[in-house]
Design an enzyme around this catalytic site. Structure first.
Site, PDB file in Angstrom:
ATOM      1  N   SER A  39       0.811  -1.223   0.000  1.00 52.04           N
ATOM      2  CA  SER A  39       0.000   0.000   0.000  1.00 52.04           C
ATOM      3  C   SER A  39       0.843   1.272   0.000  1.00 52.04           C
ATOM      4  O   SER A  39       0.378   2.328  -0.418  1.00 52.04           O
ATOM      5  CB  SER A  39      -0.945   0.010   1.210  1.00 52.04           C
ATOM      6  OG  SER A  39      -0.193  -0.066   2.403  1.00 52.04           O
ATOM      7  N   CYS A  99       3.737 -11.228  12.864  1.00 52.57           N
ATOM      8  CA  CYS A  99       4.736 -10.621  13.754  1.00 52.57           C
ATOM      9  C   CYS A  99       4.049  -9.993  14.962  1.00 52.57           C
ATOM     10  O   CYS A  99       4.618  -9.156  15.645  1.00 52.57           O
ATOM     11  CB  CYS A  99       5.573  -9.602  13.001  1.00 52.57           C
ATOM     12  SG  CYS A  99       4.614  -8.249  12.320  1.00 52.57           S
TER      13      CYS A  99
HETATM   14  N1  SAH Z   1       7.842  -8.604   3.644  1.00 56.46           N
HETATM   15  C1  SAH Z   1       8.477  -7.330   3.884  1.00 56.46           C
HETATM   16  C2  SAH Z   1       7.999  -6.650   5.156  1.00 56.46           C
HETATM   17  C3  SAH Z   1       6.507  -6.412   5.215  1.00 56.46           C
HETATM   18  S1  SAH Z   1       6.035  -5.256   6.439  1.00 56.46           S
HETATM   19  C4  SAH Z   1       9.987  -7.513   3.863  1.00 56.46           C
HETATM   20  O1  SAH Z   1      10.482  -8.659   3.854  1.00 56.46           O
HETATM   21  O2  SAH Z   1      10.703  -6.517   3.852  1.00 56.46           O
HETATM   22  C5  SAH Z   1       4.337  -5.035   6.110  1.00 56.46           C
HETATM   23  C6  SAH Z   1       4.032  -4.123   4.939  1.00 56.46           C
HETATM   24  O3  SAH Z   1       2.625  -4.134   4.712  1.00 56.46           O
HETATM   25  C7  SAH Z   1       4.374  -2.657   5.125  1.00 56.46           C
HETATM   26  O4  SAH Z   1       5.219  -2.250   4.079  1.00 56.46           O
HETATM   27  C8  SAH Z   1       3.043  -1.889   5.030  1.00 56.46           C
HETATM   28  O5  SAH Z   1       3.143  -0.661   4.332  1.00 56.46           O
HETATM   29  C9  SAH Z   1       2.209  -2.846   4.242  1.00 56.46           C
HETATM   30  N2  SAH Z   1       0.751  -2.791   4.442  1.00 56.46           N
HETATM   31  C10 SAH Z   1       0.074  -2.604   5.601  1.00 56.46           C
HETATM   32  N3  SAH Z   1      -1.255  -2.746   5.410  1.00 56.46           N
HETATM   33  C11 SAH Z   1      -1.416  -3.024   4.099  1.00 56.46           C
HETATM   34  C12 SAH Z   1      -2.560  -3.323   3.293  1.00 56.46           C
HETATM   35  N4  SAH Z   1      -3.782  -3.357   3.819  1.00 56.46           N
HETATM   36  N5  SAH Z   1      -2.364  -3.591   1.989  1.00 56.46           N
HETATM   37  C13 SAH Z   1      -1.105  -3.571   1.453  1.00 56.46           C
HETATM   38  N6  SAH Z   1      -0.001  -3.328   2.175  1.00 56.46           N
HETATM   39  C14 SAH Z   1      -0.140  -3.059   3.477  1.00 56.46           C
END
Ligand code: SAH
Length: 395
Positions: A250, A339
């Site tokens: 997002s 997490c």
């Molecule tokens: N897998 C990644 C870390 C993910 S952290 C890595 O290995 O680096 C979770 C992510 O989800 C964040 O970037 C946040 O911006 C995004 N996020 C949170 N809610 C969301 C939603 N409803 N739809 C899409 N992305 C979302």
């Protein structure tokens, strides 16, 4: 020394080396210690048990620096504790294939409320408790001396600071340099870390070895990387020979860095599609279009920081997992993570099982995931274990 006296019978968790003293366990405090000042912790019988940082505004009234009541908390304590934390990291396999590691994992490294991540030659520190804040200068000096890093960026802008009565703070605490794109290397892959504006300290180091697992599983597969942030799993999957990758996230800023990360590695950019979208809605669109995948990665943000939010979190986890399972081809795999500290591993597994059963999908667990070894969990502090994951295969 100023002292904190426990109520009768409230010394059990401390004797099991749990480092938190809750307000309800405190009989009285002598000497009016300041926020974060060191106090000697005594049992109701007057036996010295530990030295701790006092936090008058928090429900966690004290956090133990040492279970040896005679330990002097001063600059040399921080130097020697940091030295041990760094020695552990130097002994880990990750040290030889990544220059980005978590150097200090708070309570589990004996330094409650302190997080330090190293991104090549830049350190990022979070002072999240009154005690860590009290000793901030000494800790910064010790960090610079023990690591040789000149640049230390502070990201004490996390929500939890307010519980300790501390205002947010961010910026360079030592040195100054461009830190919006710190280059790091992880298992031979290049990433850029936005230490100033990125999430948490900029990169999710806890997922390092799980990204490597996904890389090993990706060959020839069509991959959906949901909640991709700066593309960690996507780039690992492409490097592992994925046929096609769809990254859904997002945040526009995170996707911008994901594109730069793709360019920083010699990978075929035509095989990856970046989608700025809400995962909940996007998965439904994929389902309605009849799309399917061979490997789905679900790495959502912390839906339940504490057990109090577990119920709503359970609904969200179930929703995304149910849709992900439906999007899998037979023989396809789902790497699903949580997490949330408030959702223990057993509960997470039962939520995923409920999702599979509601989806009418038959799946088996073939692997379990946790945080990388530079995020140790002290045996007396199970709260330190927050990241869990399952690898499922659809029958
Ligand atoms: N897998 C990644 C870390 C993910 S952290 C890595 O290995 O680096 C979770 C992510 O989800 C964040 O970037 C946040 O911006 C995004 N996020 C949170 N809610 C969301 C939603 N409803 N739809 C899409 N992305 C979302």
């Amino acid at each position: 020394m100023k002292s904190l006296h426990l109520k009768s019978g409230r010394d059990k968790s401390l004797r099991r080396r749990h480092p938190w003293i809750f307000s309800g366990a405190v009989e009285r405090v002598d000497g009016t210690p300041a926020n974060g000042e060191t106090v000697l912790v005594k049992s109701a019988e007057g036996q010295p048990l530990a030295v701790a940082a006092y936090s008058p505004q928090s429900q966690i009234r004290g956090r133990v620096w040492s279970f040896e009541a005679g330990t002097r908390i001063e600059e040399s304590f921080f130097s020697s504790t940091l030295k041990k934390a760094i020695q552990l990291r130097n002994s880990l396999p990750a040290h030889s294939h990544s220059n980005a590691l978590r150097l200090v994992h708070a309570e589990s490294d004996g330094l409650p409320g302190l997080i330090v991540d190293r991104y090549a030659d830049v350190l990022v520190a979070q002072f999240l408790s009154a005690g860590a804040e009290f000793w901030r200068e000494a800790i910064l000096d010790a960090l610079a001396a023990e690591t040789g890093c000149e640049a230390i960026y502070e990201r004490s802008d996390a929500e939890v600071r307010t519980l300790e009565g501390l205002p947010p703070r961010a910026g360079f605490a030592r040195g100054n340099r461009e830190a919006k794109r710190c280059p790091i290397l992880e298992h031979g892959l290049h990433f850029r870390v936005d230490v100033e504006g990125g999430q948490k300290t900029g990169f999710f180091l806890d997922q390092r070895e799980n990204r490597q697992r996904v890389r090993a599983l990706a060959a020839g597969r069509e991959v959906l990387d949901a909640f991709s942030y700066t593309g960690g799993f996507s780039i690992a999957a492409l490097a592992g020979g994925a046929r096609k990758v769809t990254a859904v996230e997002s945040s526009v800023e995170a996707l911008q860095i994901a594109k730069e990360n793709l360019a920083a590695n010699a990978l075929d950019a035509s095989k990856i599609a970046f989608e700025q979208a809400d995962v909940f809605a996007f998965q439904r669109q994929l389902r309605d279009r009849g799309q399917s995948f061979d490997l789905v990665v679900l790495d959502p943000p912390k839906f339940a920081p504490t057990a109090a939010q577990a119920k709503n979190a359970a609904r969200a986890y179930k929703d995304i997992n149910l849709l992900a399972l439906k999007l899998l081809r037979p023989g396809g795999m789902l790497a699903t993570f949580s997490c949330s500290g408030g959702v223990p591993a057993e509960l997470f597994q039962s939520i995923v099982a409920g999702a599979a059963s509601d989806a009418g999908v038959d799946a088996r667990i073939i692997e379990r995931f946790g945080a990388a070894a530079d995020h140790p969990v002290a045996l007396g502090f199970p709260e330190g274990e927050y990241l869990k994951g399952l690898l499922l295969i659809r029958n």
